[in-house]
Design an enzyme around this catalytic site. Structure first.
Site, PDB file in Angstrom:
ATOM      1  CD  GLU A 107     -36.651  24.833  67.347  1.00 14.91           C
ATOM      2  OE1 GLU A 107     -36.268  24.780  68.531  1.00 14.91           O
ATOM      3  OE2 GLU A 107     -36.671  25.890  66.693  1.00 14.91           O
ATOM      4  N   PRO A 108     -37.425  18.654  67.445  1.00 13.92           N
ATOM      5  CG  PRO A 108     -38.029  16.692  66.295  1.00 13.92           C
ATOM      6  CD  PRO A 108     -38.086  18.206  66.203  1.00 13.92           C
ATOM      7  N   GLY A 109     -35.025  16.808  69.356  1.00 12.72           N
ATOM      8  CA  GLY A 109     -33.640  16.341  69.390  1.00 12.72           C
ATOM      9  C   GLY A 109     -33.593  14.961  70.010  1.00 12.72           C
ATOM     10  NE  ARG A 110     -34.356  14.492  76.330  1.00 15.66           N
ATOM     11  CZ  ARG A 110     -33.383  14.843  77.175  1.00 15.66           C
ATOM     12  NH1 ARG A 110     -32.566  13.935  77.653  1.00 15.66           N
ATOM     13  NH2 ARG A 110     -33.265  16.109  77.550  1.00 15.66           N
ATOM     14  NE  ARG A 122     -29.116  13.443  79.241  1.00 12.43           N
ATOM     15  CZ  ARG A 122     -30.065  12.869  79.940  1.00 12.43           C
ATOM     16  NH1 ARG A 122     -29.988  11.591  80.235  1.00 12.43           N
ATOM     17  NH2 ARG A 122     -31.109  13.541  80.333  1.00 12.43           N
ATOM     18  CB  CYS A 143      -9.462  12.213  89.651  1.00 10.62           C
ATOM     19  SG  CYS A 143      -8.403  10.829  89.258  1.00 10.62           S
ATOM     20  CE1 TYR A 189     -29.274  18.153  73.845  1.00  6.89           C
ATOM     21  CE2 TYR A 189     -30.933  16.512  74.357  1.00  6.89           C
ATOM     22  CZ  TYR A 189     -30.581  17.707  73.792  1.00  6.89           C
ATOM     23  OH  TYR A 189     -31.532  18.461  73.152  1.00  6.89           O
TER      24      TYR A 189
HETATM   25  N1  LLP Z   1     -35.001  23.657  70.589  1.00 11.89           N
HETATM   26  C1  LLP Z   1     -34.333  24.418  71.470  1.00 11.89           C
HETATM   27  C2  LLP Z   1     -34.369  25.868  71.328  1.00 11.89           C
HETATM   28  C3  LLP Z   1     -33.620  23.812  72.520  1.00 11.89           C
HETATM   29  O1  LLP Z   1     -32.965  24.574  73.398  1.00 11.89           O
HETATM   30  C4  LLP Z   1     -33.616  22.405  72.642  1.00 11.89           C
HETATM   31  C5  LLP Z   1     -32.870  21.744  73.722  1.00 11.89           C
HETATM   32  C6  LLP Z   1     -34.307  21.648  71.675  1.00 11.89           C
HETATM   33  C7  LLP Z   1     -35.013  22.312  70.672  1.00 11.89           C
HETATM   34  C8  LLP Z   1     -34.339  20.141  71.684  1.00 11.89           C
HETATM   35  O2  LLP Z   1     -34.945  19.640  72.814  1.00 11.89           O
HETATM   36  P1  LLP Z   1     -35.187  18.053  72.949  1.00 11.89           P
HETATM   37  O3  LLP Z   1     -36.200  17.652  71.908  1.00 11.89           O
HETATM   38  O4  LLP Z   1     -33.896  17.383  72.723  1.00 11.89           O
HETATM   39  O5  LLP Z   1     -35.684  17.893  74.321  1.00 11.89           O
HETATM   40  N2  LLP Z   1     -28.357  18.446  77.925  1.00 11.89           N
HETATM   41  C9  LLP Z   1     -29.689  18.173  78.409  1.00 11.89           C
HETATM   42  C10 LLP Z   1     -30.751  18.648  77.436  1.00 11.89           C
HETATM   43  C11 LLP Z   1     -30.635  20.103  77.091  1.00 11.89           C
HETATM   44  C12 LLP Z   1     -31.647  20.547  76.085  1.00 11.89           C
HETATM   45  C13 LLP Z   1     -31.364  21.925  75.634  1.00 11.89           C
HETATM   46  N3  LLP Z   1     -32.255  22.394  74.623  1.00 11.89           N
HETATM   47  C14 LLP Z   1     -29.822  16.679  78.699  1.00 11.89           C
HETATM   48  O6  LLP Z   1     -28.851  15.952  78.540  1.00 11.89           O
HETATM   49  O7  LLP Z   1     -30.887  16.243  79.150  1.00 11.89           O
END
Ligand code: LLP
Length: 425
Positions: free
Chosen positions: A277-280, A316, A347, A376
């Protein structure tokens, strides 16, 4: 537009002038490449791979659609994200709904959609069982497991530690008993196991450690309960180099994780799919925030560059002390002679988008680019201080397109009501 020139100063200046600031700018080509690099790193090593893009990183419909085109499933954490995934055409069986606190209506939405429901507590399992009985339906589930592993990242984005609110602990047979209970529930189909230990992870060793712990448990499920799983989902979390530091690639991650899975498939004597489950690492470096300098204030202790964005636009830095690289557009080759804080327009004293940066001399009207904000960034933005959220732009191969209109003050007023008797006064 090819991938080399989307960060070109002339292109960014034109875009800022045309669409105004603050503005999120994304590159389609970079998103596709990031996805393909990630997918191939795992697919080249293990045949049963499913990549579910973590929607929370960036839920713009155009971006979600691009990733659906690429074949990505969806990791969603709310009915809103679930509906987003369905809206862009992700198949229900490729959607996993994760969250530590799901309400009755949220569970019903997920059941109706046919998504995999990732259970986070025993109470939730019972609630889902009652809902399924009431609706006369079945559901595919997994359990989110807390493996008690330190991901060595920022505490606010560490999610699989012993004291974390997420997941069902392996300790004291809590997770084992959860599977045992679920096995006895007629309307539940146990499909998998899930874990996600944290985000912005730079040490791939912790992914290997997590895979070991989860697979050891998968063996126990087979030996003691006769359960064979469709999938093992190791979540997301791969970090990206915000400082230009060396960071692990998807290849580095796959190289340590897949051998662990393969070793255990021999012991369990079947091959579950591996879900990720990649996001970032898919969208992070594909986004830039452009903002305009409204003035430079020299105080006895610091020089502040006042810009037209703030932590309502990019949270962030204020939330995690996160570092994002900053450039003054068009002055990339000038000497970095001055030290500045890039001050947001919210502010609050904490609204510093970038602190202590050596930059060329900055003037009113300059455009500042804040890099690596594709993940994010917009998704955590707000209307705090009654500021409409920015527009979003997509740079495509042959065009530049607006993929979200800039909000207006009417969007902020929308849905609010002044009671009639107050209006009379
Ligand atoms: N799967 C689950 C269940 C998650 O909770 C997350 C992220 C991901 C996958 C994706 O993770 P990634 O590959 O993006 O690291 N707002 C924070 C990051 C919060 C991540 C929450 N969960 C930031 O700006 O660094």
């Amino acid at each position: 537009m090819n991938k080399e020139n989307w960060t070109n100063p002339t292109v960014l200046t034109d875009i800022a002038n045309r669409f105004k600031t603050p503005l999120y700018v994304y590159d389609e080509c970079r998103i596709r490449e990031n996805y393909r690099t990630f997918y191939r790193a795992f697919k080249n090593r293990y045949h049963g791979i499913k990549v579910l893009y973590a929607y929370k990183a960036n839920t713009n419909l155009a971006i979600c659609k691009i990733l659906q085109n690429e074949g990505a499933g969806a990791d969603v954490v709310s009915p809103g994200e679930l509906k987003t995934a369905l809206h862009v055409g992700v198949k229900p069986e490729d959607i996993i709904f994760t969250n530590n606190s799901k309400g009755q209506d949220e569970l019903k939405t997920a059941v109706d959609a046919g998504a995999v429901i990732n259970i986070d507590s025993i109470d939730e399992l019972k609630l889902l069982g009652d809902i399924l009985t009431e609706l006369g339906k079945n559901s595919r589930i997994s359990f989110r497991i807390n493996p008690e592993i330190d991901p060595k990242t920022h505490p606010k984005i560490s999610t699989g530690m012993r004291n974390s609110k997420f997941g069902i602990h392996i300790e004291k047979d809590i997770a084992f008993n959860a599977y045992k209970t679920a096995k006895g529930m007629g309307n539940i189909k146990i499909a998998g196991i899930h874990t996600h230990i944290g985000s912005q992870i730079m040490d791939t060793g912790v992914f290997a450690e997590t895979a070991e712990r989860i697979m050891e448990f998968v063996l126990r499920l087979k030996n003691e309960l006769g359960i064979e799983l469709e999938f093992v989902d190791l979540g997301g979390g791969l970090g990206i180099p915000y400082h230009g530091e060396s960071a692990p690639s998807p290849e580095d991650m796959a190289r340590v994780v897949v051998p662990v899975i393969q070793k255990w498939t021999k012991k369990i004597d079947y091959e579950p799919q591996l879900w990720l489950e990649p996001g970032r690492c898919i969208v992070g470096n594909a986004g830039i925030l452009l903002c305009r300098v409204q003035g430079v204030k020299k105080t006895p202790s610091k020089n502040f560059v006042n810009v037209d964005a703030g932590f309502n636009t990019l949270l962030r830095p204020a939330m995690y002390d996160a570092y994002h690289k900053v450039n003054v557009i068009g002055k990339e080759n000038e000497e970095q002679s001055e030290r500045y804080d890039i001050a947001g327009n919210v502010c609050e004293s904490g609204d510093i988008l970038a602190g202590d940066r050596m930059l060329p001399e900055v003037r009113e009207g300059d455009i500042i680019a804040i890099f690596d904000v594709g993940a994010y960034g917009f998704s955590m933005s707000s209307q705090y201080n009654s500021r409409p959220r920015p527009a979003e732009i997509l740079i495509r191969e042959r065009s530049v397109e607006i993929i979200r209109e800039r909000e207006t003050i009417d969007d902020i007023f929308a849905g609010q009501r002044i009671p009639d008797d107050l209006k009379l006064r």
